[in-house]
Design an enzyme around this catalytic site. Sequence first.
Site, PDB file in Angstrom:
ATOM      1  N   SER A  79       1.215  -1.462  -0.224  1.00  0.00           N
ATOM      2  CA  SER A  79       0.068  -0.246   0.183  1.00  0.00           C
ATOM      3  C   SER A  79       0.903   1.158  -0.292  1.00  0.00           C
ATOM      4  CB  SER A  79      -1.103  -0.225   1.530  1.00  0.00           C
ATOM      5  OG  SER A  79      -0.260  -0.228   2.233  1.00  0.00           O
TER       6      SER A  79
ATOM      7  N   SER B 147       7.207   4.502  17.885  1.00  0.00           N
ATOM      8  CA  SER B 147       8.109   6.032  17.627  1.00  0.00           C
ATOM      9  C   SER B 147       8.393   7.072  18.526  1.00  0.00           C
ATOM     10  CB  SER B 147       6.730   6.542  16.814  1.00  0.00           C
ATOM     11  OG  SER B 147       6.963   8.456  16.856  1.00  0.00           O
TER      12      SER B 147
ATOM     13  N   TYR C 105      -2.089   8.280  14.965  1.00  0.00           N
ATOM     14  CA  TYR C 105      -1.115   7.922  14.650  1.00  0.00           C
ATOM     15  C   TYR C 105      -0.679   7.079  15.704  1.00  0.00           C
ATOM     16  CZ  TYR C 105       3.987   6.425  13.211  1.00  0.00           C
ATOM     17  OH  TYR C 105       5.043   6.056  13.195  1.00  0.00           O
TER      18      TYR C 105
ATOM     19  N   LYS D 181       0.152   3.650  17.962  1.00  0.00           N
ATOM     20  CA  LYS D 181       1.752   3.887  19.032  1.00  0.00           C
ATOM     21  C   LYS D 181       1.180   2.596  19.885  1.00  0.00           C
ATOM     22  CE  LYS D 181       3.477   3.425  14.759  1.00  0.00           C
ATOM     23  NZ  LYS D 181       3.919   1.781  14.105  1.00  0.00           N
TER      24      LYS D 181
HETATM   25  P1  NAD Z   1       6.650   3.110   5.083  1.00  0.00           P
HETATM   26  O1  NAD Z   1       5.131   3.472   5.009  1.00  0.00           O
HETATM   27  O2  NAD Z   1       7.598   2.925   3.927  1.00  0.00           O
HETATM   28  O3  NAD Z   1       6.634   1.058   5.462  1.00  0.00           O
HETATM   29  C1  NAD Z   1       5.502   0.499   5.710  1.00  0.00           C
HETATM   30  C2  NAD Z   1       5.398  -0.857   5.041  1.00  0.00           C
HETATM   31  O4  NAD Z   1       4.166  -1.153   4.699  1.00  0.00           O
HETATM   32  C3  NAD Z   1       4.598  -0.654   4.113  1.00  0.00           C
HETATM   33  O5  NAD Z   1       5.887  -0.934   2.976  1.00  0.00           O
HETATM   34  C4  NAD Z   1       3.461  -0.878   3.482  1.00  0.00           C
HETATM   35  O6  NAD Z   1       2.522  -1.282   2.220  1.00  0.00           O
HETATM   36  C5  NAD Z   1       3.737  -2.040   4.842  1.00  0.00           C
HETATM   37  N1  NAD Z   1       1.753  -1.984   5.129  1.00  0.00           N
HETATM   38  C6  NAD Z   1       1.357  -0.399   5.556  1.00  0.00           C
HETATM   39  N2  NAD Z   1       0.225  -1.688   5.887  1.00  0.00           N
HETATM   40  C7  NAD Z   1       0.521  -2.927   5.945  1.00  0.00           C
HETATM   41  C8  NAD Z   1      -0.682  -3.615   5.994  1.00  0.00           C
HETATM   42  N3  NAD Z   1      -1.899  -3.852   6.192  1.00  0.00           N
HETATM   43  N4  NAD Z   1      -0.299  -4.783   5.962  1.00  0.00           N
HETATM   44  C9  NAD Z   1       0.194  -4.911   5.288  1.00  0.00           C
HETATM   45  N5  NAD Z   1       1.532  -4.073   5.035  1.00  0.00           N
HETATM   46  C10 NAD Z   1       1.240  -3.709   5.498  1.00  0.00           C
HETATM   47  O7  NAD Z   1       7.297   2.814   6.387  1.00  0.00           O
HETATM   48  P2  NAD Z   1       8.692   3.065   7.740  1.00  0.00           P
HETATM   49  O8  NAD Z   1       9.407   4.736   7.448  1.00  0.00           O
HETATM   50  O9  NAD Z   1       9.378   2.412   6.639  1.00  0.00           O
HETATM   51  O10 NAD Z   1       7.751   2.588   8.444  1.00  0.00           O
HETATM   52  C11 NAD Z   1       7.822   1.240   9.328  1.00  0.00           C
HETATM   53  C12 NAD Z   1       7.729   1.174  10.645  1.00  0.00           C
HETATM   54  O11 NAD Z   1       7.456   2.092  10.968  1.00  0.00           O
HETATM   55  C13 NAD Z   1       6.098   1.401  10.861  1.00  0.00           C
HETATM   56  O12 NAD Z   1       5.446   1.172  11.371  1.00  0.00           O
HETATM   57  C14 NAD Z   1       6.308   3.373  11.182  1.00  0.00           C
HETATM   58  O13 NAD Z   1       4.954   3.972  11.926  1.00  0.00           O
HETATM   59  C15 NAD Z   1       6.825   3.244  11.980  1.00  0.00           C
HETATM   60  N6  NAD Z   1       7.917   4.359  12.284  1.00  0.00           N
HETATM   61  C16 NAD Z   1       8.417   5.056  10.993  1.00  0.00           C
HETATM   62  C17 NAD Z   1       9.378   6.842  11.595  1.00  0.00           C
HETATM   63  C18 NAD Z   1       9.505   7.648  10.668  1.00  0.00           C
HETATM   64  O14 NAD Z   1       9.602   8.666  10.266  1.00  0.00           O
HETATM   65  N7  NAD Z   1       9.546   6.654   9.015  1.00  0.00           N
HETATM   66  C19 NAD Z   1       8.922   7.033  12.956  1.00  0.00           C
HETATM   67  C20 NAD Z   1       8.943   6.081  13.574  1.00  0.00           C
HETATM   68  C21 NAD Z   1       8.383   5.182  13.177  1.00  0.00           C
END
Ligand code: NAD
Length: 337
Positions: free
Chosen positions: A34, A124, A149, A153
């Site tokens: 997604s 986070s 969001y 978490k």
């Molecule tokens: P991202 O969106 O690049 O990666 C998330 C992945 O999950 C995507 O590939 C998406 O296709 C997949 N996905 C979403 N919903 C899904 C579902 N229901 N079933 C299967 N796949 C699903 O985001 P990211 O930056 O790589 O973040 C990864 C994790 O780290 C997330 O949980 C995010 O909340 C957390 N996080 C990210 C940050 C940031 O700044 N990037 C900071 C703190 C926490």
Amino acid sequence: MAVLVTGGAGYIGSHTVLALLARGDEVVVLDNLSNASAESLRRVARLSGKAPRLIEGDIRDRQRLRDLLATGAIQSVIHFAGLKAVGESTREPLAYYQNNVSGTLVLLEEMRRAGVSQLIFSSSATVYGAQASVPYVETAAIGGTTSPYGTSKLMVEQILRDAARADSRFTAIALRYFNPVGAHPSGEIGEDPHGIPNNLLPYIAQVAVGRLPALGVFGNDYDTPDGTGVRDYIHVMDLAEGHLKALDALPRQAGYRAYNLGAGRGYSVLEMVRAFEQACGQSLPVTIKARRDGDLAAFWADASLADRELDWRVSRGLAEMMADTWRWQQNNPHGYR
Ligand code: NAD
Ligand code: UDP
């Protein structure tokens, strides 16, 4: 035995999958694509010489998970899958609770059913909420989150704590990320936001490459040295290595534990712009705008717990974060498309 990486095609997931493959771990990715492209994992395969198995599917698809976990091939789970745009979460709260909270519940239930008992969760710094004092330390209370969001978490952390209390075989580590930036040094994989970026670094990088006209700085009247917001930026490869350290620690640990993954120091928006200008060799147009709703002035991590208990610390500094982001952006001006 393999590690199941949910959301492994995404930004942090793809870098972590690469680090896992590079040290010889077997990896299965479950991602509904997604917010990602399968191209990220094709590149991971090229870089590592090993292809991770990609299952295109949703963590809320209970039968899919049941079939996968029933094979007995999965030993532990790194759970990245979820929605992550703070602003969107205030407009679409149900989608955020559905993906992030209900999705995690399905995953946990199916893990328990299959006897898979080790989980790393992407939390986070936002769980510390608006009232915590800096630096954020794990002993501080969490709560007071300012977006659905962030609340999603917080809720998952609470669920993990309760689940580990109720089942002594279950061990979980929540990793509280500060601000992940940068890309693999090859420039082959990196952050590829859809539409206009919400986060600072991808925005700056798209200005530098000519996709966006100017960076809007959200406020220069904060109580910080130059008036702009201060955050703790962490190179995504350091973050990926944190997951490997946490995975190795899981069998030694009991119950639930949370760790900050940050550099332990903050940089302002204007410091980030100047550092990126150094990396890309051009000056970048900047306009000062109003503060963004919900933004905090400044926060950074006390990352000493992860240092002591996981033997993890960052090894990449600001110049490397910027050089790697720029290499990725220059080589891939339109991301994976
Ligand atoms: P991202 O969106 O690049 O990666 C998330 C992945 O999950 C995507 O590939 C998406 O296709 C997949 N996905 C979403 N919903 C899904 C579902 N229901 N079933 C299967 N796949 C699903 O985001 P990211 O930056 O790589 O973040 C990864 C994790 O780290 C997330 O949980 C995010 O909340 C957390 N996080 C990210 C940050 C940031 O700044 N990037 C900071 C703190 C926490
Ligand atoms: N920021 C900004 N302009 C942008 C995006 C972000 O000035 O286009 C600022 C934002 O106000 C914050 C910092 O950059 O002070 C980091 O924002 P980001 O959204 O990357 O992370 P978060 O706010 O979630 O920590």
